[in-house]
Write an enzyme that holds these catalytic residues in place. Structure first.
Site, PDB file in Angstrom:
ATOM      1  N   GLU A 251       0.819  -1.209   0.000  1.00 28.82           N
ATOM      2  CA  GLU A 251       0.000   0.000   0.000  1.00 28.82           C
ATOM      3  C   GLU A 251       0.853   1.259   0.000  1.00 28.82           C
ATOM      4  O   GLU A 251       0.355   2.344  -0.206  1.00 28.82           O
ATOM      5  CB  GLU A 251      -0.935   0.010   1.211  1.00 28.82           C
ATOM      6  CG  GLU A 251      -2.039  -1.010   1.114  1.00 28.82           C
ATOM      7  CD  GLU A 251      -3.056  -0.863   2.226  1.00 28.82           C
ATOM      8  OE1 GLU A 251      -4.154  -0.348   1.950  1.00 28.82           O
ATOM      9  OE2 GLU A 251      -2.752  -1.253   3.357  1.00 28.82           O
ATOM     10  N   GLU A 402      -3.486   6.235  16.549  1.00 29.83           N
ATOM     11  CA  GLU A 402      -2.982   5.678  17.803  1.00 29.83           C
ATOM     12  C   GLU A 402      -2.107   4.454  17.546  1.00 29.83           C
ATOM     13  O   GLU A 402      -1.043   4.278  18.155  1.00 29.83           O
ATOM     14  CB  GLU A 402      -4.153   5.313  18.725  1.00 29.83           C
ATOM     15  CG  GLU A 402      -4.922   6.501  19.276  1.00 29.83           C
ATOM     16  CD  GLU A 402      -5.875   7.123  18.275  1.00 29.83           C
ATOM     17  OE1 GLU A 402      -6.429   8.192  18.571  1.00 29.83           O
ATOM     18  OE2 GLU A 402      -6.071   6.551  17.182  1.00 29.83           O
TER      19      GLU A 402
END
Length: 423
Positions: A251, A402
């Site tokens: 990706e 996060e």
């Protein structure tokens, strides 16, 4: 890294520009500028036909490590050239991204020759659309907690479980599914990477998830005894985590630069709106616009630095660590385990700020529909409104901010791992 275009690249640009001008006509001309983020529902049938047109031209799979499947092969700079020309003319949003840019490089890296021969030519022709069966309720960013099970049954597996946030599952022909094939296994162990046909009535159910934009690119997918052939396990049984992490690495690479070309187009739209509406005269808004432009340049330089570290002048450059954990054996930014996480943190928040800036530029008018709206015509979002609503998810999907910070802390800075409870 110096990134420029040689004479051969400019020849490639002329060919790409000529092909697009010749083929983006007739019925395809109506799809120009349609099908982007937040508008994936637009012209789906015509855009699928456009995928086949791209396939006939050999433009699908130009970044693969092989040109043996009906695709042409391009260098890294030529891939960027193609992306620039594609964005310049506003060609339709791609429908086959997942098969072309995620599954295909994974099969080239981990699949058998039989799997490549079976699945790559249909992708290159634009005939086969794929979706990704990774995330589950309770196992999204913490992908190792997945519970979907695949039980061996002769020469096949029977799959039971649920996947969520599955892009384009409602139109896909196939799904690559990460499932637990070893009963009682936990974490990264006992997982396999399965290729599953979606046309299994009664065994696979797809339920659209309505988004803030009113569209439904995402879906829930329920598997109830769905079958996958044993010959369609990629990388061997029990090696699913390794294959899945390798796929996520793909990706990154040139797709990061391609993404930024789209970002530049969107920023240009916001700038034009600011000038036309007078918002550019406000020094505070003008400062935000300049910052947005400067940060996009920084992202480009960071992407080039990462690609430069891969030593790859052609084919698919990729990242060394996935956005959801694990590591890839290939890739851009070798030795830099935090590179993909840094990239995700940069573009996710940048794009979200762009959506917010679009609303600030528009002012109070951003809260209402188009000027020609009436009870006789349905309420529709315009491009900037879709941009704002769609980008609210940018810091969550593809690995939340996060999780990216945890990866950097643990794998780059060597800080203690976050405490996790029992699975």
């Amino acid at each position: 890294m110096e990134f420029g275009f040689a004479a051969a690249d400019e020849e490639f640009r002329a060919e790409a520009r000529s092909w697009l001008a010749e083929h983006l006509t007739g019925p395809f001309a109506a799809s120009v500028g349609r099908g982007g983020p937040g508008s994936e529902h637009e012209d789906s049938a015509q855009r699928r036909a456009w995928e086949r047109e791209l396939g006939r031209g050999g433009w699908i799979g130009i970044g693969w490590d092989s040109d043996a499947y009906g695709n042409r092969r391009a260098t890294l700079t030529q891939q960027v050239v193609w992306a620039e020309e594609y964005a310049r003319v506003g060609a339709p949003g791609r429908y086959g991204h997942i098969g072309e840019n995620l599954l295909a490089p994974t099969l080239l890296a981990y699949g058998t020759q039989e799997q490549r021969d079976e699945f790559l030519p249909p992708i290159a022709r634009g005939d086969a659309l794929w979706c990704q069966g990774y995330s589950e309720p309770g196992a999204g960013s913490d992908l190792a907690g997945l519970r979907t099970a695949a039980v061996r049954d002769g020469d096949a597996y029977r799959i039971s479980g649920q996947k969520v946030w599955t892009s384009l599952a409602h139109d896909a022909d196939w799904c690559f599914v990460l499932a637990r094939t070893e009963e009682g296994s936990q974490g990264h162990h006992g997982l396999s990477f399965l290729l599953v046909p979606m046309d299994q009535p009664g065994r696979i159910e797809v339920r659209p998830i309505r988004q803030l934009t009113g569209t439904s690119e995402f879906n829930e997918v329920f598997f109830d005894g769905a079958r996958a052939r044993s010959a369609h396990v990629v990388g061997g049984e029990g090696n699913g985590w390794r294959v899945a992490m390798g796929l996520l690495g793909f990706e990154r690479g040139v797709s990061t630069l391609v993404q930024q070309i789209g970002f530049a187009e969107e920023l240009g739209g916001v700038l034009r709106e600011a000038v036309a509406g007078g918002a550019a005269d406000d020094p505070v808004l003008r400062d935000r616009l300049v910052r947005q432009w400067a940060e996009l340049r920084v992202m480009r330089w960071n992407a080039l630095r990462t690609l430069g570290g891969s030593g790859s002048g052609s084919g698919s450059a990729s990242a060394s660590a996935s956005e959801k954990g694990g590591s890839s054996e290939k890739g851009g930014g070798q030795g830099d385990a935090g590179a993909p996480s840094v990239a995700k943190l940069l573009w996710g928040r940048w794009h979200q700020r762009l959506g917010e800036l679009a609303m600030s530029v528009r002012g109070a008018a951003a809260t209402v529909g188009p000027s020609d709206w009436s009870e006789a015509s349905p309420y529709e979002l315009d491009a900037l409104q879709r941009l704002f609503l769609f980008t609210r998810a940018d810091t969550i999907y593809g690995g939340s901010d996060e999780i990216q910070r945890n990866i950097i802390a643990e794998r780059v800075l060597g800080l203690p791992r976050e405490a996790r409870g029992p699975r």
